[in-house]
Every structure is written in C-alpha cells, then in structure tokens.
Design a protein around this motif. Structure first.
Motif, mmCIF file in Angstrom:
data_model
loop_
_atom_site.group_PDB
_atom_site.id
_atom_site.type_symbol
_atom_site.label_atom_id
_atom_site.label_comp_id
_atom_site.label_asym_id
_atom_site.label_seq_id
_atom_site.Cartn_x
_atom_site.Cartn_y
_atom_site.Cartn_z
ATOM 1 N N ILE A 21 0.831 -1.198 0.000
ATOM 2 C CA ILE A 21 0.000 0.000 0.000
ATOM 3 C C ILE A 21 0.870 1.254 0.000
ATOM 4 N N VAL A 22 0.453 2.241 -0.785
ATOM 5 C CA VAL A 22 1.031 3.579 -0.732
ATOM 6 C C VAL A 22 -0.142 4.558 -0.616
ATOM 7 N N THR A 23 0.024 5.578 0.229
ATOM 8 C CA THR A 23 -1.028 6.572 0.433
ATOM 9 C C THR A 23 -0.746 7.775 -0.459
ATOM 10 N N ALA A 24 -1.782 8.239 -1.167
ATOM 11 C CA ALA A 24 -1.614 9.364 -2.078
ATOM 12 C C ALA A 24 -2.793 10.321 -1.950
ATOM 13 N N ALA A 25 -2.513 11.602 -2.122
ATOM 14 C CA ALA A 25 -3.565 12.617 -2.149
ATOM 15 C C ALA A 25 -4.131 12.696 -3.560
ATOM 16 N N LYS A 26 -5.284 13.331 -3.699
ATOM 17 C CA LYS A 26 -5.908 13.475 -5.010
ATOM 18 C C LYS A 26 -4.981 14.275 -5.924
ATOM 19 N N GLY A 27 -4.797 13.798 -7.159
ATOM 20 C CA GLY A 27 -3.958 14.476 -8.134
ATOM 21 C C GLY A 27 -2.509 14.012 -8.144
ATOM 22 N N ILE A 28 -2.105 13.214 -7.154
ATOM 23 C CA ILE A 28 -0.740 12.688 -7.086
ATOM 24 C C ILE A 28 -0.612 11.547 -8.094
ATOM 25 N N THR A 29 0.560 11.409 -8.695
ATOM 26 C CA THR A 29 0.814 10.302 -9.623
ATOM 27 C C THR A 29 1.276 9.084 -8.836
ATOM 28 N N VAL A 30 0.576 7.979 -9.015
ATOM 29 C CA VAL A 30 0.946 6.709 -8.392
ATOM 30 C C VAL A 30 1.485 5.818 -9.503
ATOM 31 N N GLY A 31 2.705 5.334 -9.312
ATOM 32 C CA GLY A 31 3.311 4.514 -10.350
ATOM 33 C C GLY A 31 4.156 3.412 -9.752
ATOM 34 N N GLY A 32 4.503 2.475 -10.581
ATOM 35 C CA GLY A 32 5.342 1.375 -10.132
ATOM 36 C C GLY A 32 5.770 0.520 -11.299
ATOM 37 N N SER A 33 6.644 -0.405 -10.998
ATOM 38 C CA SER A 33 7.089 -1.369 -11.995
ATOM 39 C C SER A 33 7.427 -2.670 -11.282
ATOM 40 N N TYR A 34 7.539 -3.750 -12.047
ATOM 41 C CA TYR A 34 7.811 -5.068 -11.478
ATOM 42 C C TYR A 34 8.506 -5.922 -12.517
ATOM 43 N N GLU A 35 9.219 -6.930 -12.020
ATOM 44 C CA GLU A 35 9.892 -7.876 -12.913
ATOM 45 C C GLU A 35 10.121 -9.183 -12.172
ATOM 46 N N VAL A 36 9.858 -10.293 -12.848
ATOM 47 C CA VAL A 36 10.135 -11.614 -12.282
ATOM 48 C C VAL A 36 11.622 -11.867 -12.460
ATOM 49 N N ILE A 37 12.328 -12.129 -11.350
ATOM 50 C CA ILE A 37 13.778 -12.272 -11.366
ATOM 51 C C ILE A 37 14.190 -13.742 -11.427
ATOM 52 N N SER A 38 13.300 -14.651 -11.168
ATOM 53 C CA SER A 38 13.619 -16.081 -11.148
ATOM 54 C C SER A 38 14.303 -16.499 -12.443
ATOM 55 N N PRO A 39 15.129 -17.563 -12.388
ATOM 56 C CA PRO A 39 15.873 -17.981 -13.583
ATOM 57 C C PRO A 39 15.006 -18.197 -14.822
ATOM 58 N N GLU A 40 13.816 -18.729 -14.663
ATOM 59 C CA GLU A 40 12.902 -18.873 -15.788
ATOM 60 C C GLU A 40 11.696 -17.983 -15.509
ATOM 61 N N PRO A 41 11.690 -16.732 -16.033
ATOM 62 C CA PRO A 41 10.586 -15.835 -15.704
ATOM 63 C C PRO A 41 9.266 -16.347 -16.248
ATOM 64 N N LYS A 42 8.345 -16.546 -15.359
ATOM 65 C CA LYS A 42 6.998 -16.976 -15.728
ATOM 66 C C LYS A 42 6.040 -15.855 -15.361
ATOM 67 N N PRO A 43 4.856 -15.829 -15.960
ATOM 68 C CA PRO A 43 3.942 -14.715 -15.722
ATOM 69 C C PRO A 43 3.384 -14.681 -14.297
ATOM 70 N N ILE A 44 3.056 -13.452 -13.873
ATOM 71 C CA ILE A 44 2.406 -13.216 -12.594
ATOM 72 C C ILE A 44 1.194 -12.329 -12.846
ATOM 73 N N ILE A 45 0.358 -12.152 -11.825
ATOM 74 C CA ILE A 45 -0.811 -11.289 -11.919
ATOM 75 C C ILE A 45 -0.560 -10.078 -11.036
ATOM 76 N N VAL A 46 -0.677 -8.883 -11.618
ATOM 77 C CA VAL A 46 -0.450 -7.648 -10.877
ATOM 78 C C VAL A 46 -1.681 -6.768 -11.009
ATOM 79 N N THR A 47 -2.169 -6.245 -9.878
ATOM 80 C CA THR A 47 -3.310 -5.331 -9.888
ATOM 81 C C THR A 47 -2.991 -4.110 -9.043
ATOM 82 N N LEU A 48 -3.626 -2.982 -9.378
ATOM 83 C CA LEU A 48 -3.537 -1.758 -8.585
ATOM 84 C C LEU A 48 -4.951 -1.277 -8.335
ATOM 85 N N ASN A 49 -5.363 -1.308 -7.067
ATOM 86 C CA ASN A 49 -6.685 -0.835 -6.674
ATOM 87 C C ASN A 49 -6.545 0.467 -5.911
ATOM 88 N N GLY A 50 -7.495 1.369 -6.144
ATOM 89 C CA GLY A 50 -7.464 2.654 -5.463
ATOM 90 C C GLY A 50 -8.644 2.812 -4.535
#
Length: 197
Positions: A21-50
C-alpha cells in the motif's frame, strides 16, 4: 517534489498473493514497476486498486495461458493519477486456479507516489520536462536494481555449476590416474618372467 517510494523484492510460492500500500492525495501520480527475477521468468498477476466508493481497479495485468506470451507478463510498469485521496494497493499474485505452475518466483518491484502538481507557471515547460525526466530516471534506476538482483540469482547458480564441474573433474583425474597405474602394473606382471628354483 514529494516522493514516497517502496522498492522491494519478494519470493512468492505458487498461488500466493501479497499486497502493498502507498497513500496518495488526489492528483498525485501513483506509479510502479515489477519484474520476475527467477531464472525462468513466468507470468504473474499484478493489480492496482485505489480508494473511492467502489475500490476502483486502475491497473491489471493477468496472464491467459491459451492466448498470451509468457515473456510480456513477467515484467511491466504502470502510472495513474490518483482520483481520490487514500490508500492505493498493489497486489502481486503467483498464478491463479488456471495458471498455477507450482514454481516459486522471486519478484522485484516498486510502488511510489509522486507529487508533480506543484506548478510554477514561469517554469512550467521546463518543469514538465524535468518531471518526465525524473520519472524516466526512476524507471531506469528500478530496472537497474532488478538487473543487479537477477545477476545475483544467476551468479549463485553459476557458482554452484562451477563447483560441481570442479568436483567431477578432480574425481575424473583421480580415476584416470588409478586406471593408468593399474594398467602399468597389469602389463608389467604379464611380461615378467617367472623363475623356478
């Protein structure tokens, strides 16, 4: 600029889900990134709820086994503007009922809230360029830390392989020397003349 930043790496078992969780005020930009680091990258499910009346889903990247490519679901990034003040939740899940592959995954990610709405109209053109440049640099910095983590994972695997190769090479040398000594003694005994008294 007001920056709240969380950079982590986590290990998820198959089917496990973790939320951050990150707390943000109205109008603030919420951003992020992710990467699977395991030797054989397999897909994951990522969601962002506000926050908000319906706990609005801002971002989702979910893998569908029959129609999607694995590689494009093992990394990604997102950026949304906060519609409401409150907690924005990023959830990372290692598979669901359809996509569980019984593999543990190491995932590096970040989640940040950046206030980029403080505008000085005299420098607004330069400021918007600086904001874009800062976001790009943050993305590169995060990606570099992911690559460093991936290098550490592969370095451990490579060290393990090199140790096994060294052990087998030493064992092979000992066996070859032993066989050579045995052959020399066998051939010597074959050509020895036996004396009778």
């Amino acid at each position: 600029f007001i920056i709240k930043s969380l950079s982590y790496s986590i290990e998820l078992e198959s089917g496990e889900k973790q939320c951050f969780i990150v707390t943000a005020a109205k109008g603030i930009t919420v951003g992020g990134s992710y990467e699977v680091i395991s030797p054989e990258p397999k897909p994951i499910i990522v969601t962002l709820n506000g926050p908000g009346p319906t706990n609005f889903l801002h971002y989702i990247k979910e893998y569908h086994k029959d129609k999607d490519n694995d590689e494009e679901y093992s990394e990604g990034s997102f950026m949304v503007e906060a519609d409401y003040e409150g907690d924005y939740t990023m959830c990372i899940q290692n598979g669901n009922e359809d996509t569980m592959d019984d593999t543990r995954k190491l995932i590096a990610f970040n989640l940040r809230a950046v206030d980029s709405n403080q505008v000085d109209y005299e420098y607004s053109g330069i400021q918007s360029e600086l904001i874009a440049l800062r976001q790009g640099l943050d993305f590169l910095k995060d990606h570099q830390s992911y690559m460093n983590l991936r290098e550490d994972v592969h370095k451990d695997a490579l060290d393990s392989i090199n140790t096994k190769i060294l052990c087998w090479t030493v064992l092979e040398s000992v066996i070859l020397i032993a066989m050579a000594l045995w052959q020399i003694s066998y051939i010597r005994s074959f050509f020895e003349t036996k004396r009778r008294l």
